[in-house]
Write an enzyme that holds these catalytic residues in place. Structure first.
Site, mmCIF file in Angstrom:
data_model
loop_
_atom_site.group_PDB
_atom_site.id
_atom_site.type_symbol
_atom_site.label_atom_id
_atom_site.label_comp_id
_atom_site.label_asym_id
_atom_site.label_seq_id
_atom_site.Cartn_x
_atom_site.Cartn_y
_atom_site.Cartn_z
ATOM 1 N N ARG A 109 46.038 42.984 38.581
ATOM 2 C CA ARG A 109 45.778 43.071 37.138
ATOM 3 C C ARG A 109 46.533 44.259 36.538
ATOM 4 N NH1 ARG A 109 41.234 40.287 35.511
ATOM 5 N NH2 ARG A 109 40.900 38.474 36.837
ATOM 6 N N CYS A 168 32.079 44.983 33.261
ATOM 7 C CA CYS A 168 33.376 45.153 32.592
ATOM 8 C C CYS A 168 33.538 46.496 31.878
ATOM 9 C CB CYS A 168 33.607 44.012 31.612
ATOM 10 S SG CYS A 168 33.685 42.414 32.430
ATOM 11 N N LYS A 172 42.774 45.250 41.540
ATOM 12 C CA LYS A 172 42.945 46.253 40.477
ATOM 13 C C LYS A 172 43.465 47.583 41.028
ATOM 14 C CE LYS A 172 39.592 44.070 37.480
ATOM 15 N NZ LYS A 172 38.401 44.186 36.650
ATOM 16 N N LYS A 186 40.617 38.762 42.043
ATOM 17 C CA LYS A 186 41.332 39.758 41.234
ATOM 18 C C LYS A 186 41.568 41.035 42.042
ATOM 19 C CE LYS A 186 38.101 39.651 38.035
ATOM 20 N NZ LYS A 186 37.077 39.935 37.007
ATOM 21 N N CYS A 232 32.118 35.930 25.258
ATOM 22 C CA CYS A 232 32.089 35.880 26.714
ATOM 23 C C CYS A 232 31.097 34.831 27.212
ATOM 24 C CB CYS A 232 31.726 37.251 27.294
ATOM 25 S SG CYS A 232 31.680 37.177 29.086
ATOM 26 N N CYS A 251 31.062 46.206 26.637
ATOM 27 C CA CYS A 251 31.945 45.052 26.832
ATOM 28 C C CYS A 251 31.790 44.098 25.651
ATOM 29 C CB CYS A 251 31.587 44.357 28.132
ATOM 30 S SG CYS A 251 30.035 43.458 28.008
ATOM 31 N N CYS A 275 26.150 41.528 31.055
ATOM 32 C CA CYS A 275 25.805 40.874 32.328
ATOM 33 C C CYS A 275 26.205 41.815 33.450
ATOM 34 C CB CYS A 275 26.499 39.509 32.435
ATOM 35 S SG CYS A 275 28.159 39.577 33.130
ATOM 36 N N ARG A 311 44.967 38.112 26.923
ATOM 37 C CA ARG A 311 44.912 39.527 27.325
ATOM 38 C C ARG A 311 46.321 39.990 27.690
ATOM 39 N NH1 ARG A 311 40.955 40.403 32.195
ATOM 40 N NH2 ARG A 311 39.326 40.159 30.628
HETATM 41 FE FE1 SRM Z 1 35.817 41.862 33.009
HETATM 42 C C1 SRM Z 1 35.095 38.652 33.634
HETATM 43 C C2 SRM Z 1 36.102 41.190 29.785
HETATM 44 C C3 SRM Z 1 37.287 44.860 32.599
HETATM 45 C C4 SRM Z 1 34.578 42.858 36.075
HETATM 46 N N1 SRM Z 1 35.665 40.159 31.968
HETATM 47 C C5 SRM Z 1 35.380 38.913 32.441
HETATM 48 C C6 SRM Z 1 35.538 37.871 31.333
HETATM 49 C C7 SRM Z 1 36.932 37.350 31.380
HETATM 50 C C8 SRM Z 1 34.483 36.748 31.330
HETATM 51 C C9 SRM Z 1 34.800 35.469 32.066
HETATM 52 O O1 SRM Z 1 35.184 35.503 33.246
HETATM 53 O O2 SRM Z 1 34.628 34.419 31.453
HETATM 54 C C10 SRM Z 1 35.301 38.782 30.093
HETATM 55 C C11 SRM Z 1 35.906 38.308 28.782
HETATM 56 C C12 SRM Z 1 35.028 38.714 27.644
HETATM 57 C C13 SRM Z 1 35.611 38.492 26.314
HETATM 58 O O3 SRM Z 1 35.003 37.755 25.512
HETATM 59 O O4 SRM Z 1 36.647 39.050 26.009
HETATM 60 C C14 SRM Z 1 35.734 40.121 30.627
HETATM 61 N N2 SRM Z 1 36.656 42.774 31.521
HETATM 62 C C15 SRM Z 1 36.587 42.382 30.231
HETATM 63 C C16 SRM Z 1 37.111 43.443 29.286
HETATM 64 C C17 SRM Z 1 37.807 42.909 28.070
HETATM 65 C C18 SRM Z 1 35.923 44.339 28.901
HETATM 66 C C19 SRM Z 1 36.165 45.421 27.891
HETATM 67 O O5 SRM Z 1 35.170 45.845 27.326
HETATM 68 O O6 SRM Z 1 37.276 45.858 27.671
HETATM 69 C C20 SRM Z 1 38.000 44.230 30.269
HETATM 70 C C21 SRM Z 1 39.411 43.729 30.328
HETATM 71 C C22 SRM Z 1 40.276 44.632 31.137
HETATM 72 C C23 SRM Z 1 41.719 44.281 31.179
HETATM 73 O O7 SRM Z 1 42.446 44.580 30.220
HETATM 74 O O8 SRM Z 1 42.155 43.743 32.193
HETATM 75 C C24 SRM Z 1 37.292 43.950 31.581
HETATM 76 N N3 SRM Z 1 35.975 43.532 34.180
HETATM 77 C C25 SRM Z 1 36.520 44.702 33.758
HETATM 78 C C26 SRM Z 1 36.168 45.755 34.651
HETATM 79 C C27 SRM Z 1 36.526 47.219 34.491
HETATM 80 C C28 SRM Z 1 37.859 47.541 35.084
HETATM 81 O O9 SRM Z 1 38.611 46.663 35.515
HETATM 82 O O10 SRM Z 1 38.189 48.722 35.129
HETATM 83 C C29 SRM Z 1 35.374 45.194 35.641
HETATM 84 C C30 SRM Z 1 34.645 45.945 36.777
HETATM 85 C C31 SRM Z 1 35.555 46.425 37.830
HETATM 86 C C32 SRM Z 1 35.755 45.401 38.885
HETATM 87 O O11 SRM Z 1 36.567 44.493 38.674
HETATM 88 O O12 SRM Z 1 35.099 45.480 39.904
HETATM 89 C C33 SRM Z 1 35.274 43.790 35.333
HETATM 90 N N4 SRM Z 1 35.011 40.885 34.654
HETATM 91 C C34 SRM Z 1 34.531 41.501 35.774
HETATM 92 C C35 SRM Z 1 33.947 40.502 36.623
HETATM 93 C C36 SRM Z 1 33.272 40.759 38.003
HETATM 94 C C37 SRM Z 1 34.271 40.844 39.090
HETATM 95 C C38 SRM Z 1 33.630 40.898 40.453
HETATM 96 O O13 SRM Z 1 34.187 41.540 41.322
HETATM 97 O O14 SRM Z 1 32.598 40.276 40.666
HETATM 98 C C39 SRM Z 1 34.082 39.267 35.956
HETATM 99 C C40 SRM Z 1 33.612 37.884 36.435
HETATM 100 C C41 SRM Z 1 34.448 37.329 37.530
HETATM 101 O O15 SRM Z 1 35.535 37.804 37.835
HETATM 102 O O16 SRM Z 1 33.993 36.362 38.127
HETATM 103 C C42 SRM Z 1 34.737 39.561 34.716
HETATM 104 FE FE1 SF4 Z 2 31.195 39.243 29.779
HETATM 105 FE FE2 SF4 Z 2 29.636 40.320 31.588
HETATM 106 FE FE3 SF4 Z 2 32.112 41.212 31.329
HETATM 107 FE FE4 SF4 Z 2 30.352 41.731 29.462
HETATM 108 S S1 SF4 Z 2 30.240 42.426 31.596
HETATM 109 S S2 SF4 Z 2 32.410 40.952 29.132
HETATM 110 S S3 SF4 Z 2 29.088 39.947 29.463
HETATM 111 S S4 SF4 Z 2 31.547 39.209 32.001
#
Ligand code: SRM
Ligand code: SF4
Length: 649
Positions: A152, A507, A238, A236, A464, A458, A503, A83
């Site tokens: 991030r 994201c 943000k 993390k 994922c 997502c 899930c 990323r």
């Molecule tokens: Fe996310 C984890 C993809 C934005 C909340 N996110 C993941 C992982 C890395 C899965 C993993 O941990 O194994 C996903 C990878 C999937 C893949 O196959 O690529 C993933 N997140 C993404 C992306 C690519 C989704 C998208 O459709 O674009 C976004 C990448 C953003 C970037 O460039 O940095 C992405 N993730 C977000 C957002 C939205 C945002 O940041 O504006 C959120 C919700 C906002 C927040 O953080 O509260 C988000 N991702 C999570 C979480 C839950 C965090 C939490 O507080 O519990 C996880 C899981 C974790 O961290 O344990 C996670």
């Molecule tokens: Fe993976 Fe859940 Fe984030 Fe979708 S919302 S990319 S399933 S961690």
């Protein structure tokens, strides 16, 4: 080594004493993000150990496996996701072309624009990881800090307006804050570039000075990482920087959002601060929840870096390092309340925050299509469905973007809605660029169904590891089905914000959508309703498990109620929020589906004749309202009989 002064969470939250989370110990042992990653990278293996995976994240990579290729008893099809970290979504042309090339050379031939304005590469084998990261860094990119317990990618509105100083300022401060909070360890350059240090631009002197300034304990004295310390952040972190009224960045979902405040001459005065947003949650764990940010206060421009450090220090020192499910800063705000949080920030800052200043209403902008940049040049926003850049049949998005960037050497900004804006376009090149877009099947923004245009999903399956359901791969068919349903119900011109995730981690920010689908069991989704079109209100869970086969039958009554009872101009999300889930449930229980009503009517049908004129009027009403003629006739007769009954009284 000077340690991060970690305050035990149980002293603050009243929770029972427990052990610090495993990741805390890994960070401590990692020698500032080196081990065991550096050693394992040299080994001839297909994948990293669990411990190395945690450290790898800080370098911008996740270990994944292609879940479509899982075979019982066989080794997983391991591959890495990378990323980029590019504040404000800025991607210089050489970086884009490099990413495009790397995706073919080492990746799965696609690129993915993310919801935080970065790009992801999927499918990189461990043995190719070093070459891939090195190529990104050598071409003005970075992946350092794109993942992991650290700040991030910093978001900012992507519009490159040159005549609106607040937009330039938002990008500038997004860059500077990203620099301020960049990890200082040399591990990244040692591991991926054999020690050669590449920095694309010099840091602003104010940033360098702010990093070294230890106001009231914001720095960990003597530590290589003055702001983070040995243990980095509890989780993390943000940040977004935006301008008044522009909510393209989903301001309420960030740990911190700064709003650039200027005077009438467009000169920077200071920043409004929102804090404590975050969306990740876990099904059936009430203690985890999505939360919108609170208004914390305002600081003058001179204090912006110190206040950011004060907020980071508050989370660094008081965030939960024991329970990772409770470690995001939103829980600190929730547990403490805004006043206590503000007091702690003020203590680190050494002065009180000023009151939050009034702002205009927020609006969501996606900036698709052609726009003036404000300096004679143009920019064009190009839709990328769910962020996936690839060639698919007649839609050749990957080819088109490569050709445009190659030929015109244009920079781009990734939008928070998973699309891109190409900018610095000479007006005389507009026709040629539009021709490339059209020739490769890319629709103008006016030709895109707004349901599709404003939707996000997502990645979920197959990459994922946390996905419970499909998301990116299924959303096109779900949107098509929603459009068919809306058309059947006479709502063919209606649209609203649909977001889907595989899930509950959130994201694609589904909890801010007007209609959110959150994977809750195989092929089933939790349904969230009531977010606002400008993403300022959290939606609420309406249904725990909607099987994908039942989408029409369960959503039809809600759309019918919306059609019947909405107020003029009211959006779907605002309607659901106003009328409440009780009313929706009551209506749904008694609802007779349109098909059934027609069938029932057919069974009890008696023929009557009507004149051609009446038939024409009836037909027009039926087309307009999207209801069968029999229903309209029945309504009209009921109305007539009712009138008769009234006049007989
Ligand atoms: Fe996310 C984890 C993809 C934005 C909340 N996110 C993941 C992982 C890395 C899965 C993993 O941990 O194994 C996903 C990878 C999937 C893949 O196959 O690529 C993933 N997140 C993404 C992306 C690519 C989704 C998208 O459709 O674009 C976004 C990448 C953003 C970037 O460039 O940095 C992405 N993730 C977000 C957002 C939205 C945002 O940041 O504006 C959120 C919700 C906002 C927040 O953080 O509260 C988000 N991702 C999570 C979480 C839950 C965090 C939490 O507080 O519990 C996880 C899981 C974790 O961290 O344990 C996670
Ligand atoms: Fe993976 Fe859940 Fe984030 Fe979708 S919302 S990319 S399933 S961690």
């Amino acid at each position: 080594m000077v340690q991060t002064p970690i305050k035990p969470a149980h002293q603050d939250s009243g929770a029972s004493p427990q052990k610090r989370s495993k990741v805390e110990a890994l960070k401590e042992r990692s020698n500032f993000l080196r081990e065991p990653l550096a050693t394992e990278l040299l080994e001839d293996t297909t994948h990293f150990s669990e411990d190395a995976i945690q450290i790898l994240k800080f370098h911008g990579s996740y270990q994944q496996d292609n879940r479509d290729n899982r075979v019982k008893g066989a080794e997983k099809d391991y591959q890495m996701m990378l990323r980029t970290r590019n504040p404000g979504g800025f991607i210089p042309p050489e970086l884009y072309l490099t990413l495009d090339k790397l995706s073919d050379e080492y990746g799965n031939h696609t690129l993915r624009a993310t919801t935080r304005q970065g790009f992801q590469l999927h499918g990189v084998l461990k043995k190719n990881l070093k070459a891939t990261i090195a190529a990104i860094v050598q071409n003005l990119g970075s992946t350092l800090g794109a993942c992991g317990d650290i700040n991030r990618n910093v978001m900012a509105p992507p519009a490159p307006f040159k005549n609106r100083p607040e937009y330039t300022l938002a990008c500038e401060y997004a860059d500077n804050i990203a620099d301020l909070l960049r990890p200082q360890t040399e591990a990244y350059y040692e591991i991926w570039l054999d020690g050669e240090k590449f920095l694309s631009v010099e840091e602003h002197p104010d940033v360098v000075a702010a990093r070294q300034r230890n106001t009231n304990g914001t720095n960990i004295e003597g530590n290589l990482e003055p702001i983070y310390g040995t243990h980095y952040m509890p989780r993390k972190f943000k940040i977004a920087v935006t301008v008044p009224g522009d909510n393209s960045v989903d301001a309420y979902t960030q740990d911190v959002t700064l709003v650039v405040m200027t005077n009438d001459q467009g000169e920077l005065q200071g920043f409004n601060i929102l804090a404590g947003g975050g969306l990740g949650r876990t099904h059936n764990k009430e203690e985890t929840f999505a939360r919108t940010a609170d208004e914390i206060g305002y600081v003058d421009k001179a204090d912006v870096y110190d206040v950011m450090k004060a907020i980071v220090a508050t989370q660094r020192d008081y965030g939960d390092r024991y329970n990772r499910r409770h470690a995001r800063m939103k829980y600190l705000l929730h547990d403490w309340g805004v006043d206590r949080f503000r007091q702690q920030v003020e203590q680190y800052l050494g002065k009180p925050l000023q009151p939050y200043q009034p702002l205009p209403d927020w609006k969501f902008y996606d900036y698709l299509g052609w726009h003036e940049q404000g300096d004679g040049k143009l920019f064009v926003g190009v839709q990328i469905d769910n962020g996936r850049v690839y060639d698919n049949g007649t839609l050749k998005l990957k080819t088109a973007l490569r050709e445009i960037v190659e030929r015109f050497n244009l920079p781009m900004r990734v939008t928070p809605n998973q699309s891109v804006l190409l900018y610095e376009i000479d007006p005389q090149d507009k026709a040629a660029i539009q021709d490339i877009l059209s020739r490769n099947g890319i629709k103008a923004e006016t030709e895109i169904d707004p349901l599709v245009r404003f939707a996000m999903a997502c990645p979920a399956l197959p990459t994922c590891g946390l996905a419970v359901t499909e998301s990116e791969r299924i959303i096109p068919s779900i949107l098509e089905r929603l459009r068919t349903l809306l058309t059947k119900l006479g709502l063919e011109n209606e649209h609203f914000v649909v977001r889907m995730t595989g899930c509950p981690n959130g994201c694609a920010r589904p909890y801010m959508a007007e209609l959110g689908f959150v994977g809750s069991a195989p092929e089933s989704y939790q349904v969230w309703l009531g977010g606002s079109p400008n993403q300022t209100r959290l939606a609420q869970p309406f249904m725990e498990r909607l099987h994908e086969n039942d989408i029409e039958s369960k959503l039809e009554p809600i759309f019918v109620l919306f059609r019947e009872e909405r107020q003029a101009g009211e959006s779907f999300g605002d309607f659901c929020d106003r009328i409440g889930f009780e009313a929706i449930r009551r209506f749904s229980e008694n609802y007779v589906p349109v098909q059934d009503a027609v069938k029932l009517a057919k069974e009890n049908r008696h023929r009557i004749s009507i004149s051609n004129d009446v038939y024409t009027v009836l037909k027009a009403a039926s087309d307009r309202e999207g209801r069968p003629m029999s229903q309209i006739t029945a309504d009209a007769i009921a109305f007539y009989l009712n009138q008769q009954a009234q006049s007989d009284l």
